[in-house]
Design an enzyme around this catalytic site. Structure first.
Site, short mmCIF file in Angstrom:
data_model
loop_
_atom_site.label_atom_id
_atom_site.label_comp_id
_atom_site.label_asym_id
_atom_site.label_seq_id
_atom_site.Cartn_x
_atom_site.Cartn_y
_atom_site.Cartn_z
N THR A 1 0.81 -1.22 0.00
CA THR A 1 0.00 0.00 0.00
C THR A 1 0.85 1.28 0.00
OG1 THR A 1 -1.71 -1.15 1.19
CG2 THR A 1 -1.83 1.19 1.32
N SER B 1 -7.23 -2.27 7.34
CA SER B 1 -6.48 -1.70 8.46
C SER B 1 -6.05 -0.27 8.19
CB SER B 1 -5.22 -2.53 8.73
OG SER B 1 -5.56 -3.84 9.02
N1 GLU Z 1 -5.30 -4.57 2.17
C1 GLU Z 1 -4.74 -3.86 3.28
C2 GLU Z 1 -5.80 -3.18 4.09
O1 GLU Z 1 -6.76 -2.78 3.57
C3 GLU Z 1 -3.82 -2.82 2.82
C4 GLU Z 1 -2.76 -3.42 2.03
C5 GLU Z 1 -1.50 -3.43 2.76
O2 GLU Z 1 -1.13 -2.40 3.33
O3 GLU Z 1 -0.87 -4.44 2.70
O4 GLU Z 1 -5.67 -3.03 5.24
#
Ligand code: GLU
Length: 584
Positions: A399, A461
């Site tokens: 992210t 998260s």
């Molecule tokens: N999919 C993760 C989330 O929504 C974010 C992706 C990541 O930071 O690895 O928390």
């Protein structure tokens, strides 16, 4: 010790811990007036600044930076994914959030990641059409610009179109991430053609152009969000999900997404999670992100201690324990609020935090704590959800997060993603962007709350945060890193507010991420440090460090009216912090 002296100490400590040359540990910091921006990519920060200099506001500049990150940081984020934007509107003196999380296609059921009653292999689920959620990013940008921006797509996408067309220089980090994902990328013809050369990762120093992504942006610039959600681009997305463009006879699962899934996608304007901590008002992201609630609960627990008067190891022990308790509750109760009645007001209450705090042993680390019972602290106790005590699910750590402010005082704190590095690995033919694998953020098996369901948004998260003090913006913070996002935001706030570190030192400090597992995640080099030894004396255990944790970006609004943008000095390469008018 003064704040600047603390900064020096921490920088030195960090460089010794991580065995890096001191020069590399210098955090990018810019102080001045007018607008400010901190991102993990120089080109993205420059795009934001260019829009601010043309008279755009922070919202316009945020979309410009995000679109550029989609080009320069395509493995972390882009129009094939989704995200969460927190905005402070200076004129109205209020904070709103835009949830543009991906949704599950209408074909989804709780059994989508099961085969013969067993959870399917995680990596195989990731690199597939089945992991792809309906992308929300373009709709999120549209809502941001229409409601709170002053410019149109045509203007704010121009800098990103320029970078995608002319190209950018591949960094060591970019090349490294491509190498790590060669196996995934090789399975898809479009992805190999864009990011591999003879089956190997593009090397650092290469100029990488992405004319297909420039085309996608040009279409959005010309026709708005509809260009993405209806018509040829929508068809190309649906085809790529349902018949992934595999290479070399690779066998991957197909998804089941329809044009209606795309046409029906909506972003949600949601009220932020509001909590208080030592005189600050913290505005965070509400469900379906667990970020704002979990950070708030942990801080509510910590508020009962005078952390700054304690020896550092004792205070850090409490930070780890508060995080552990908050994670137990997060895992038990939180999911998409349109599908699950999570006990949010109970979890956010100071009284519930006091009850959780009473469980902490000041001298000993605990392990695998159970969820608390927030229902007694909830206004509406009518729909109790049984706490789920399931083991920690696997979550990836990728992210991007960035932050922008403008001279009017508007502020954006924005985290967006395609989930894993390189998402599902599928580049949409003809359009140059990677599709997310956000659906693997669901728990693969039940029971509720975070099981896959049609139309549902998987629990996130992401924790973009804006802090106000005395009714005015005080600082912003956010980070990538999957579930470690929550601990990075929490730890940075504690470093800044309680330990009195300047924001650059707060960001730079070694990260410890306790998520109620068997051991605390730490960064490479931490294990033998004095800090580690002091905490081990409380019984804390360290996970073998796999990688650095997060890449935070922050802005501080100084009491003298100046603004300080802060990025990372070494995580994810090096970030970029800029202000419109430099103080020096
Ligand atoms: N999919 C993760 C989330 O929504 C974010 C992706 C990541 O930071 O690895 O928390």
């Amino acid at each position: 010790m003064t704040r600047s002296a603390t900064a020096l100490t921490c920088t030195l400590t960090l460089s010794i811990i991580l065995n890096a040359p001191l020069a590399l540990a210098k955090t990018p910091v810019a102080t001045g007036s007018g607008g400010a921006v901190a991102t993990i990519s120089e080109k993205a920060s420059q795009s934001a600044l260019a829009i601010l200099n043309k008279g755009g506001n922070a919202i316009d500049a945020a979309v410009a930076a995000a679109a550029t990150l989609g080009v320069t940081d395509p493995f972390s984020c882009g129009i094939g994914g989704g995200g969460f934007m927190v905005i402070y509107l200076a004129k109205d003196k209020r904070v709103i959030t835009i949830d543009h999380r991906e949704t599950a296609p209408a074909s989804f059921t709780p059994a989508v990641f099961l085969e013969g009653g067993k959870e399917i292999d995680f990596e195989k689920a990731v690199a597939s059409g089945a992991s792809v959620g309906v992308p929300g990013t373009v709709r999120g940008w549209h809502e941001a610009l229409e409601r709170y921006g002053s410019m149109k797509f045509k203007q704010v996408l121009a800098p990103a179109i320029d970078v995608a067309t002319k190209g950018f220089t591949v960094s060591d980090t970019f090349s490294h991430l491509t190498r790590e994902n060669e196996g995934k990328f090789r399975q898809f013809g479009t992805t190999s053609a864009l990011y591999l050369r003879d089956g190997k990762a593009v090397t650092a120093g290469t100029t990488l152009r992405n004319p297909d992504m420039a085309k996608a942006y040009r279409e959005i610039a010309a026709r708005g969000q509809r260009a993405f959600y209806e018509g040829p681009m929508a068809r190309a997305i649906v085809d790529a999900v349902n018949r992934p463009p595999v290479a070399n006879g690779a066998q991957v699962r197909a998804g089941r997404m329809t044009l209606a899934d795309l046409a029906n996608y909506e972003a949600r304007i949601r009220q932020p999670v509001l909590s208080t901590y030592r005189g600050y008002e913290l505005y965070g992201m509400p469900l379906p992100s667990s970020g704002g609630i979990t950070v708030a609960e942990a801080l509510n627990i910590l508020e009962g201690y005078d952390l700054k008067s304690l020896p550092r190891a004792n205070a850090e022990h409490l930070y780890l324990e508060a995080s552990r308790l908050a994670f137990a509750d997060r895992n038990a109760y939180l999911a998409d609020p349109e599908y699950v009645d999570a006990p949010v007001s109970g979890l956010l209450s100071k009284e519930f935090a006091a009850q959780r705090r009473a469980q902490i042993d000041l001298k000993r680390a605990s392990a695998n704590v159970s969820a608390g019972d927030p229902y007694a602290f909830q206004d509406d106790q009518s729909i109790p959800l049984r706490p789920q005590t399931r083991p920690l699910q696997r979550e990836s750590a990728h992210t991007t997060h960035f932050t922008v402010s403008d001279k009017e005082g508007n502020v954006v704190s924005y985290t967006f993603t395609i989930e894993s590095w390189g998402g599902s690995g599928i580049v949409v033919p003809g359009y140059g962007f990677l599709l997310n694998n956000e659906m693997t953020d669901f728990d693969f098996s039940g029971p509720r709350p975070n099981v896959p369901e049609a139309g549902k948004r998987p629990r996130s998260s992401m924790a973009p945060t804006i802090a106000l003090k005395d009714g005015k913006p005080a600082f912003t913070i956010g980070s990538p890193g999957g579930a470690t996002i929550i601990t990075t935001v929490l730890q940075t706030i504690v470093n800044y507010v309680d330990f009195g570190m300047p924001m650059d030192a707060a960001v730079n400090a070694p990260r410890l991420s306790e998520r109620n597992g068997a051991a605390t995640s730490v960064e490479p080099g931490f294990g033998g440090s004095a800090q580690a030894q002091a905490l081990s004396a409380f019984g804390h255990k360290w996970e073998d460090p796999a990688e650095e944790i997060g890449a935070a970006n922050a802005i501080v609004f100084n009491p003298d009216g100046t603004v300080t943008a802060v990025s990372e000095g070494r995580r994810h390469g090096v970030g970029s912090a800029l202000v419109q008018k430099s103080a020096h």
